[in-house]
Structures are given as structure tokens and as C-alpha cells.
Design a protein around this motif. Structure first.
Motif, PDB file in Angstrom:
ATOM      1  N   GLU A  31     -10.575  -0.699  30.732  1.00 18.95           N
ATOM      2  CA  GLU A  31     -11.588  -1.010  31.727  1.00 18.95           C
ATOM      3  C   GLU A  31     -11.817  -2.512  31.903  1.00 18.95           C
ATOM      4  O   GLU A  31     -11.886  -2.996  33.044  1.00 18.95           O
ATOM      5  CB  GLU A  31     -12.902  -0.303  31.391  1.00 18.95           C
ATOM      6  N   PRO A  32     -11.925  -3.307  30.814  1.00 15.43           N
ATOM      7  CA  PRO A  32     -12.148  -4.746  31.024  1.00 15.43           C
ATOM      8  C   PRO A  32     -11.006  -5.415  31.783  1.00 15.43           C
ATOM      9  O   PRO A  32     -11.238  -6.300  32.612  1.00 15.43           O
ATOM     10  CB  PRO A  32     -12.265  -5.286  29.587  1.00 15.43           C
ATOM     11  N   ARG A  33      -9.759  -5.000  31.498  1.00 13.11           N
ATOM     12  CA  ARG A  33      -8.608  -5.610  32.161  1.00 13.11           C
ATOM     13  C   ARG A  33      -8.614  -5.298  33.656  1.00 13.11           C
ATOM     14  O   ARG A  33      -8.357  -6.164  34.492  1.00 13.11           O
ATOM     15  CB  ARG A  33      -7.305  -5.103  31.542  1.00 13.11           C
ATOM     16  N   LEU A  34      -8.895  -4.041  33.994  1.00 12.47           N
ATOM     17  CA  LEU A  34      -8.890  -3.636  35.391  1.00 12.47           C
ATOM     18  C   LEU A  34     -10.097  -4.183  36.146  1.00 12.47           C
ATOM     19  O   LEU A  34     -10.000  -4.542  37.322  1.00 12.47           O
ATOM     20  CB  LEU A  34      -8.856  -2.111  35.490  1.00 12.47           C
ATOM     21  N   ASP A  35     -11.238  -4.262  35.452  1.00 11.16           N
ATOM     22  CA  ASP A  35     -12.463  -4.729  36.092  1.00 11.16           C
ATOM     23  C   ASP A  35     -12.308  -6.154  36.616  1.00 11.16           C
ATOM     24  O   ASP A  35     -12.863  -6.512  37.660  1.00 11.16           O
ATOM     25  CB  ASP A  35     -13.620  -4.636  35.101  1.00 11.16           C
ATOM     26  N   GLU A  36     -11.542  -6.981  35.905  1.00 12.13           N
ATOM     27  CA  GLU A  36     -11.313  -8.358  36.349  1.00 12.13           C
ATOM     28  C   GLU A  36     -10.615  -8.414  37.703  1.00 12.13           C
ATOM     29  O   GLU A  36     -10.724  -9.404  38.431  1.00 12.13           O
ATOM     30  CB  GLU A  36     -10.486  -9.116  35.305  1.00 12.13           C
ATOM     31  N   LEU A  37      -9.885  -7.345  38.036  1.00 12.70           N
ATOM     32  CA  LEU A  37      -9.148  -7.290  39.298  1.00 12.70           C
ATOM     33  C   LEU A  37      -9.890  -6.486  40.356  1.00 12.70           C
ATOM     34  O   LEU A  37      -9.356  -6.225  41.434  1.00 12.70           O
ATOM     35  CB  LEU A  37      -7.757  -6.682  39.071  1.00 12.70           C
ATOM     36  N   GLY A  38     -11.114  -6.073  40.043  1.00 18.50           N
ATOM     37  CA  GLY A  38     -11.884  -5.291  40.993  1.00 18.50           C
ATOM     38  C   GLY A  38     -11.431  -3.854  41.093  1.00 18.50           C
ATOM     39  O   GLY A  38     -11.623  -3.197  42.131  1.00 18.50           O
ATOM     40  N   ILE A  39     -10.841  -3.343  40.016  1.00 17.60           N
ATOM     41  CA  ILE A  39     -10.319  -1.970  39.990  1.00 17.60           C
ATOM     42  C   ILE A  39     -11.172  -1.126  39.052  1.00 17.60           C
ATOM     43  O   ILE A  39     -11.513  -1.560  37.947  1.00 17.60           O
ATOM     44  CB  ILE A  39      -8.854  -1.944  39.522  1.00 17.60           C
ATOM     45  N   ARG A  40     -11.498   0.073  39.494  1.00 15.42           N
ATOM     46  CA  ARG A  40     -12.251   1.018  38.665  1.00 15.42           C
ATOM     47  C   ARG A  40     -11.300   2.058  38.081  1.00 15.42           C
ATOM     48  O   ARG A  40     -10.378   2.515  38.747  1.00 15.42           O
ATOM     49  CB  ARG A  40     -13.317   1.719  39.508  1.00 15.42           C
ATOM     50  N   LEU A  41     -11.532   2.431  36.833  1.00 12.90           N
ATOM     51  CA  LEU A  41     -10.728   3.448  36.162  1.00 12.90           C
ATOM     52  C   LEU A  41     -11.518   4.739  36.063  1.00 12.90           C
ATOM     53  O   LEU A  41     -12.624   4.761  35.542  1.00 12.90           O
ATOM     54  CB  LEU A  41     -10.325   2.979  34.760  1.00 12.90           C
ATOM     55  N   ASP A  42     -10.947   5.824  36.568  1.00 18.04           N
ATOM     56  CA  ASP A  42     -11.529   7.157  36.453  1.00 18.04           C
ATOM     57  C   ASP A  42     -10.607   8.029  35.615  1.00 18.04           C
ATOM     58  O   ASP A  42      -9.377   7.983  35.783  1.00 18.04           O
ATOM     59  CB  ASP A  42     -11.700   7.806  37.834  1.00 18.04           C
ATOM     60  N   VAL A  43     -11.197   8.801  34.719  1.00 19.93           N
ATOM     61  CA  VAL A  43     -10.416   9.681  33.861  1.00 19.93           C
ATOM     62  C   VAL A  43     -10.828  11.125  34.111  1.00 19.93           C
ATOM     63  O   VAL A  43     -12.006  11.475  33.974  1.00 19.93           O
ATOM     64  CB  VAL A  43     -10.610   9.338  32.367  1.00 19.93           C
ATOM     65  N   ALA A  44      -9.878  11.965  34.498  1.00 20.81           N
ATOM     66  CA  ALA A  44     -10.115  13.393  34.688  1.00 20.81           C
ATOM     67  C   ALA A  44      -9.279  14.167  33.679  1.00 20.81           C
ATOM     68  O   ALA A  44      -8.216  13.699  33.249  1.00 20.81           O
ATOM     69  CB  ALA A  44      -9.737  13.806  36.109  1.00 20.81           C
ATOM     70  N   TYR A  45      -9.753  15.334  33.285  1.00 20.61           N
ATOM     71  CA  TYR A  45      -8.970  16.140  32.339  1.00 20.61           C
ATOM     72  C   TYR A  45      -9.117  17.614  32.670  1.00 20.61           C
ATOM     73  O   TYR A  45     -10.074  18.055  33.306  1.00 20.61           O
ATOM     74  CB  TYR A  45      -9.381  15.862  30.889  1.00 20.61           C
ATOM     75  N   SER A  46      -8.119  18.366  32.228  1.00 21.34           N
ATOM     76  CA  SER A  46      -8.116  19.812  32.422  1.00 21.34           C
ATOM     77  C   SER A  46      -7.476  20.457  31.207  1.00 21.34           C
ATOM     78  O   SER A  46      -6.705  19.819  30.479  1.00 21.34           O
ATOM     79  CB  SER A  46      -7.348  20.188  33.696  1.00 21.34           C
ATOM     80  N   ARG A  47      -7.776  21.698  30.979  1.00 22.77           N
ATOM     81  CA  ARG A  47      -7.191  22.454  29.860  1.00 22.77           C
ATOM     82  C   ARG A  47      -6.025  23.283  30.401  1.00 22.77           C
ATOM     83  O   ARG A  47      -6.170  24.044  31.357  1.00 22.77           O
ATOM     84  CB  ARG A  47      -8.271  23.351  29.247  1.00 22.77           C
ATOM     85  N   GLU A  48      -4.854  23.123  29.783  1.00 17.29           N
ATOM     86  CA  GLU A  48      -3.661  23.829  30.251  1.00 17.29           C
ATOM     87  C   GLU A  48      -2.905  24.420  29.057  1.00 17.29           C
ATOM     88  O   GLU A  48      -2.931  23.863  27.953  1.00 17.29           O
ATOM     89  CB  GLU A  48      -2.738  22.890  31.036  1.00 17.29           C
ATOM     90  N   VAL A  49      -2.224  25.534  29.311  1.00 14.21           N
ATOM     91  CA  VAL A  49      -1.349  26.178  28.332  1.00 14.21           C
ATOM     92  C   VAL A  49       0.008  26.359  28.995  1.00 14.21           C
ATOM     93  O   VAL A  49       0.098  26.928  30.090  1.00 14.21           O
ATOM     94  CB  VAL A  49      -1.903  27.534  27.867  1.00 14.21           C
ATOM     95  N   MET A  50       1.060  25.883  28.338  1.00 12.58           N
ATOM     96  CA  MET A  50       2.399  25.896  28.934  1.00 12.58           C
ATOM     97  C   MET A  50       3.386  26.614  28.014  1.00 12.58           C
ATOM     98  O   MET A  50       3.155  26.747  26.813  1.00 12.58           O
ATOM     99  CB  MET A  50       2.886  24.458  29.190  1.00 12.58           C
ATOM    100  N   ASP A  51       4.514  27.014  28.601  1.00 12.43           N
ATOM    101  CA  ASP A  51       5.575  27.626  27.807  1.00 12.43           C
ATOM    102  C   ASP A  51       6.285  26.599  26.946  1.00 12.43           C
ATOM    103  O   ASP A  51       6.773  26.908  25.867  1.00 12.43           O
ATOM    104  CB  ASP A  51       6.589  28.329  28.717  1.00 12.43           C
ATOM    105  N   ARG A  52       6.356  25.374  27.441  1.00 10.31           N
ATOM    106  CA  ARG A  52       6.930  24.264  26.685  1.00 10.31           C
ATOM    107  C   ARG A  52       6.482  22.971  27.331  1.00 10.31           C
ATOM    108  O   ARG A  52       6.114  22.939  28.501  1.00 10.31           O
ATOM    109  CB  ARG A  52       8.462  24.335  26.621  1.00 10.31           C
ATOM    110  N   VAL A  53       6.539  21.889  26.573  1.00  8.51           N
ATOM    111  CA  VAL A  53       6.144  20.573  27.074  1.00  8.51           C
ATOM    112  C   VAL A  53       7.344  19.652  26.972  1.00  8.51           C
ATOM    113  O   VAL A  53       7.963  19.517  25.909  1.00  8.51           O
ATOM    114  CB  VAL A  53       4.963  20.000  26.274  1.00  8.51           C
ATOM    115  N   ALA A  54       7.700  19.008  28.083  1.00 12.52           N
ATOM    116  CA  ALA A  54       8.789  18.034  28.077  1.00 12.52           C
ATOM    117  C   ALA A  54       8.325  16.762  27.383  1.00 12.52           C
ATOM    118  O   ALA A  54       7.260  16.236  27.684  1.00 12.52           O
ATOM    119  CB  ALA A  54       9.245  17.739  29.503  1.00 12.52           C
ATOM    120  N   LEU A  55       9.141  16.262  26.474  1.00  8.78           N
ATOM    121  CA  LEU A  55       8.803  15.055  25.746  1.00  8.78           C
ATOM    122  C   LEU A  55       9.586  13.853  26.283  1.00  8.78           C
ATOM    123  O   LEU A  55       9.291  12.731  25.938  1.00  8.78           O
ATOM    124  CB  LEU A  55       9.108  15.228  24.250  1.00  8.78           C
TER     125      LEU A  55
END
Length: 251
Positions: A227-251
Motif C-alpha cells: 500500500e505505501p508503494r502504490l499510494d505514492e503513485l496515487g494508486i489504491r490496492l483492493d484485495v478480494a478473496y473467495s473460497r474454492e475447491v479444485m481437482d488440482r492446482v497448477a504450480l
């Protein structure tokens, strides 16, 4: 400053002798913004995911040289690295890379390492894997990846460089490997927003086993770090999350 840097990058992308034929016009603003966030020290590294470039090492070396000729002070800490086994290109900020080495060595980095087993539950490691720390140290000193890194080192190393607060450490990988199958995951998407943009820009996207780390801790660590790094450039950081269940996760 952000507009100046992205403008310089887009101008360079239009040069006939550089990347103009590699990156479609519609994707150039996204390329320019992601690279600008590296140059301005907002994040350590960016995986180039908008194009695949033949002879990437030479093409991107010429591209950065062109940028430095006109804007040396801004791009002097930006380097390109190419990982041959995955054929992927990264741009990284050398100064932030050195800071990352120090923070991980002192166990103060905003990153948790999650050990993934072929069979069994994922678990948090108490300390950074020594091979990952060694590879990161080599990169910071030589600005090159150590040769012939194993996938169980490359995967968490990439996570650390990209700024994920969670880095997966697989025990071994084969064509039949399956990780995090049917494991509830919290999937986080971080958007950068500016009043001058028509739409938000995806800054980070990653996942974490839901049982291992509290969501509030993850979000707080992201805000403290970025947030401090982005704020200097006039950028706001938003964080969204969701709960998911998958058959596999690509690494």
C-alpha cells in the motif's frame, strides 16, 4: 511519474527494431503498466504473461538498453531473466531483490512457505527452504538464476519474487503429480485502481490453503507491504478473496 514511465515504455514498444511485432497493440498498455510498477519499485518481479517472444534474452536486453538510453535513472535497476525449462520471462528490480534477500534471511519477509506433499495435508514451514534462499541470493548478486534449478526450488522462488505472501514448496514433481486436490483454498485477487484508469488492473493473484493462514493476516500483510508503494503513485490496492475447491492446482 507513473504516466511518464508507462508512456516511455509504450513508445519503446512502438519502435520497429524492438518489440512492436511481438506485442499486439491492445496488450501494450498492460505490458507498460506492469513493467512500470517494477521500475518504480512497487513490486520486485513480474512474470511476462501477455506474450511469448522468440530469442527473449536478446530481445528484452535490447529493449531495456533502449529504455535506459533515454530514461536511465528510472530503468537502471530493472533486469530481465529467462527461465529456460518453463520458457518464461521475468522482469525484476535489483534493489528490491536485495532487500528481499535481507528480509527472508532475517525471517521478516511477508511470505509464508507451504510444503505440499503428494499424499497428506499441506503444512507451513518454520523457515525458508535453504535452496530457495541460496537461489535468491545468487540472483541478487549476479542478476542471473543459478543453472539447472529443480522445480521444487523454482516454484517457491517465483512466488517469492512475484510478491505472493504464500509460496508453495512441492516435495517432488512428475507428470502425474497432483497437489491440493479437493483442498479448500482461499483465492486472493489484488486489484490496483486509479481515478485516471477506465478499469482496475490485476496486481496479484494467488491462493492459500484455507486452514493454514487467517484471511485477515494475509490481507494485512499485503497492505503493509504494497500500500505505501502504490499510494505514492496515487494508486489504491483492493484485495478480494473467495473460497474454492479444485481437482488440482497448477504450480
Amino acid at each position: 511519474m507513473l504516466a511518464t514511465v508507462t508512456g516511455a515504455i509504450q513508445q519503446a514498444l512502438s519502435s520497429p527494431s524492438l518489440l512492436r511485432r511481438h506485442i499486439p497493440v491492445a496488450k501494450r498498455p498492460f505490458f507498460a503498466l506492469d513493467l512500470a510498477l517494477i521500475a518504480l519499485g512497487c513490486r520486485c518481479a513480474w512474470l511476462v504473461d501477455v506474450t511469448v517472444v522468440q530469442d527473449a534474452e536478446q530481445v528484452y536486453a535490447d529493449f531495456l538498453r533502449f529504455l535506459c538510453q533515454g530514461h536511465g535513472a528510472i530503468f537502471e535497476n530493472v533486469r530481465h531473466i529467462y527461465e529456460a525449462s518453463s520458457q518464461q520471462s521475468f522482469f525484476f528490480n535489483t534493489q528490491l531483490c536485495r532487500e528481499l534477500v535481507r528480509s527472508i534471511s532475517d525471517d521478516t519477509a511477508y511470505v509464508r512457505f507451504v510444503f505440499l506433499k503428494q499424499h497428506g495435508e499441506p503444512e507451513l514451514l518454520k523457515h525458508p527452504p535453504p535452496d530457495v534462499l541460496s537461489a535468491l541470493l545468487t540472483l541478487s548478486e549476479t542478476q542471473e538464476l543459478p543453472p539447472s534449478l529443480a522445480q521444487h526450488t523454482l516454484i517457491p522462488l517465483a512466488g517469492v519474487l512475484l510478491g505472493y505472501p504464500v509460496a508453495y514448496v512441492p516435495d517432488s514433481i512428475s507428470e502425474s503429480s497432483t497437489f491440493l486436490a479437493q483442498v479448500p483454498l482461499d483465492v486472493y485477487t489484488c486489484h490496483a485502481r486509479s481515478p485516471s484508469w477506465t478499469s482496475p488492473h490485476t496486481f496479484l493473484k494467488f491462493s492459500c490453503p484455507a486452514v493454514l493462514v487467517d484471511r485477515e493476516q494475509i490481507v494485512a500483510s499485503l497492505m503493509v507491504r504494497f500500500e505505501p508503494r502504490l499510494d505514492e503513485l496515487g494508486i489504491r490496492l483492493d484485495v478480494a478473496y473467495s473460497r474454492e475447491v479444485m481437482d488440482r492446482v497448477a504450480l
